[in-house]
Structure formats: C-alpha cells, structure tokens
Write an enzyme that holds these catalytic residues in place. Structure first.
Site, mmCIF file in Angstrom:
data_model
loop_
_atom_site.group_PDB
_atom_site.id
_atom_site.type_symbol
_atom_site.label_atom_id
_atom_site.label_comp_id
_atom_site.label_asym_id
_atom_site.label_seq_id
_atom_site.Cartn_x
_atom_site.Cartn_y
_atom_site.Cartn_z
ATOM 1 N N ASP A 79 19.909 -65.863 -69.083
ATOM 2 C CA ASP A 79 20.130 -67.029 -69.967
ATOM 3 C C ASP A 79 19.007 -68.072 -69.978
ATOM 4 O OD1 ASP A 79 22.514 -65.661 -70.162
ATOM 5 O OD2 ASP A 79 23.800 -67.290 -69.479
ATOM 6 N N ASP A 123 23.463 -65.954 -73.547
ATOM 7 C CA ASP A 123 24.787 -66.542 -73.767
ATOM 8 C C ASP A 123 24.934 -66.693 -75.280
ATOM 9 O OD1 ASP A 123 26.974 -67.465 -72.110
ATOM 10 O OD2 ASP A 123 26.520 -69.526 -72.701
ATOM 11 N N HIS A 177 27.834 -67.512 -78.019
ATOM 12 C CA HIS A 177 29.215 -67.868 -78.364
ATOM 13 C C HIS A 177 29.409 -68.062 -79.864
ATOM 14 C CE1 HIS A 177 29.950 -68.522 -74.146
ATOM 15 N NE2 HIS A 177 29.112 -69.532 -74.054
ATOM 16 N N HIS A 207 34.106 -71.716 -79.799
ATOM 17 C CA HIS A 207 34.485 -70.891 -78.631
ATOM 18 C C HIS A 207 35.469 -71.640 -77.723
ATOM 19 C CE1 HIS A 207 33.820 -68.663 -74.792
ATOM 20 N NE2 HIS A 207 33.872 -67.648 -75.638
ATOM 21 N N HIS A 225 27.571 -75.062 -76.879
ATOM 22 C CA HIS A 225 26.242 -74.586 -76.498
ATOM 23 C C HIS A 225 26.081 -73.121 -76.896
ATOM 24 C CE1 HIS A 225 28.794 -73.139 -73.232
ATOM 25 N NE2 HIS A 225 27.899 -72.183 -73.055
ATOM 26 N N LYS A 256 26.480 -61.998 -74.314
ATOM 27 C CA LYS A 256 27.777 -62.166 -73.645
ATOM 28 C C LYS A 256 28.396 -63.479 -74.086
ATOM 29 C CE LYS A 256 25.545 -64.268 -69.684
ATOM 30 N NZ LYS A 256 26.080 -65.615 -69.911
ATOM 31 N N CYS A 312 26.106 -68.431 -64.227
ATOM 32 C CA CYS A 312 25.838 -67.078 -64.721
ATOM 33 C C CYS A 312 25.044 -66.222 -63.738
ATOM 34 C CB CYS A 312 25.193 -67.142 -66.091
ATOM 35 S SG CYS A 312 26.375 -67.763 -67.333
#
Ligand code: VGL
Ligand code: ZN
Length: 197
Positions: free
Chosen positions: A8, A46, A48, A52, A81, A106, A151
């Site tokens: 990330d 990351d 989303h 989310h 984010h 993810k 993470c």
C-alpha cells in the site's frame, strides 16, 4: 524463491493524503532500490468502492478512528481513502510500479475491510495471493510498506500462519500507531514467527 511484498505505498497513506502516515514517502526510494534483490516483486493496493463500510462517513454519529462492531468483529473506522480510480488510490508517483510482477488489490468488497494481502478482515475470504505465490514456487517473503501496524502486520501474520518464511523490514515501513497499535503489532508479528529486522 524470495518475493518482495510492497504494501500500500499509495498517495492516501503518504503526507498530504486522506489517511497520511508520518514519513510514508520516505520509504519509496529505498524500496525501489531493494526491488532488484528479489526473484519477484508484488505490490498491494488498497482499493475501496465509494461508500465502503470501513469509512466513518457511512456510519451516522461516528468519527474516523472510532471503533464499531461488524459481523466479522471489531473494525476501526477510517476517513474515506483509496477510493477506486482516485488519485489517492494511485501508487506514490516515485514508486517503481513498472517493476511489479503482480498487483494485488484488496478492500473491494463493500461490506468487509481487508488489511491483509491474503484474507479479508473476516479472516477467511481469500484474495488469491497464496495460490499465486505457491504456484510460482515462492516460499520466502520480505514485507515493506504502509502501515506497519495495520496492513503490513495483518499480511505478515497471515503469511507466517500459511507457512511462508516472513521478514518485515521495519526500517522500510511506517506506522499509524493508534492507541498502542504499533507495539501490539510488533508483539503479534513476533509471536507468529515473523522476523522483524
Ligand atoms: C490501511 C487502514 C485502512 C493500511 C488500509 O494500508 O495499513 N490502513 N486501510
Ligand atoms: Zn483501507
């Protein structure tokens, strides 16, 4: 086979981003330099959907960094984010993402957060990374990136539980450090057999 897993390194986790990690941008150039030493380079991102369920904005009366109980357990609420396709979700401009063999996204499931590169936060829905690593004969992993206590931590612990030989280069990670989360993460990783160097 030894892979570098870069967690990330995205604009939203760097200074100026929506969920900025102090010093997040300091690790970018040294990570680039490290890539040449590995048989494989894998990046996570990351990723989303807007709205989310891990975003505080979706929970009336809740502020970022408060906790809630999800069906799969406790969950920290974050500022919005790494929304899919946004500048914040893009890799840091200096990260040598061209060098990556694989990019694992993810957190795309609207109902479940995903800190780990291996499993969503329900600890059972897989991302597919384990199968990719095994079919390529990769048995050793070195992790770097953001954030150490979320993470990176979840990914390292899952990898160790799955039987990979796991090292975290703590000098090439930076932490959020929420209520002692960095100390807890260090202890959890060490207990899982992760080498912290
Ligand atoms: C992360 C919080 C929320 C991370 C991702 O990359 O550590 N932390 N989403
Ligand atoms: Zn996230």
């Amino acid at each position: 086979m030894h892979a570098l897993l870069v967690i990330d390194v995205q604009n939203d986790f760097c200074p100026g981003g929506a969920l900025a990690v102090t010093g997040g941008d300091e690790i970018v150039m040294p990570i680039n330099a490290l890539m040449a030493e590995f048989d494989a380079v894998i990046l996570t991102q990351d990723w989303h959907p807007a709205g989310h369920s891990s975003f505080a904005s979706q929970h009336a009366g809740k502020a970022p960094l408060e906790m809630i109980e999800m069906t799969y357990g406790p969950q920290v609420l974050w500022p919005d984010h790494c929304v899919q396709g946004s500048q914040g979700a893009a890799f840091h401009a200096d990260l040598d993402s061209d060098r990556a063999d694989l990019i694992v996204r993810k957190g795309y499931n609207p109902a479940i957060d995903s800190y780990s590169a291996f499993f969503e936060n329900d600890h059972e829905t897989p991302t597919g990374l384990e199968g990719y690593l095994r079919t390529r004969g990769i048995d050793r992993l070195t992790l770097v990136g953001l954030a150490t206590d979320f993470c990176v931590n979840y990914s390292a612990v899952d990898a160790a539980k799955l039987g990979f030989d796991v090292t975290v280069r703590t000098d090439l990670c930076r932490a959020i450090d929420l209520d002692g989360s960095l100390d807890a993460a260090r202890q959890g990783m060490a207990a899982a057999g992760v080498a912290l160097v």
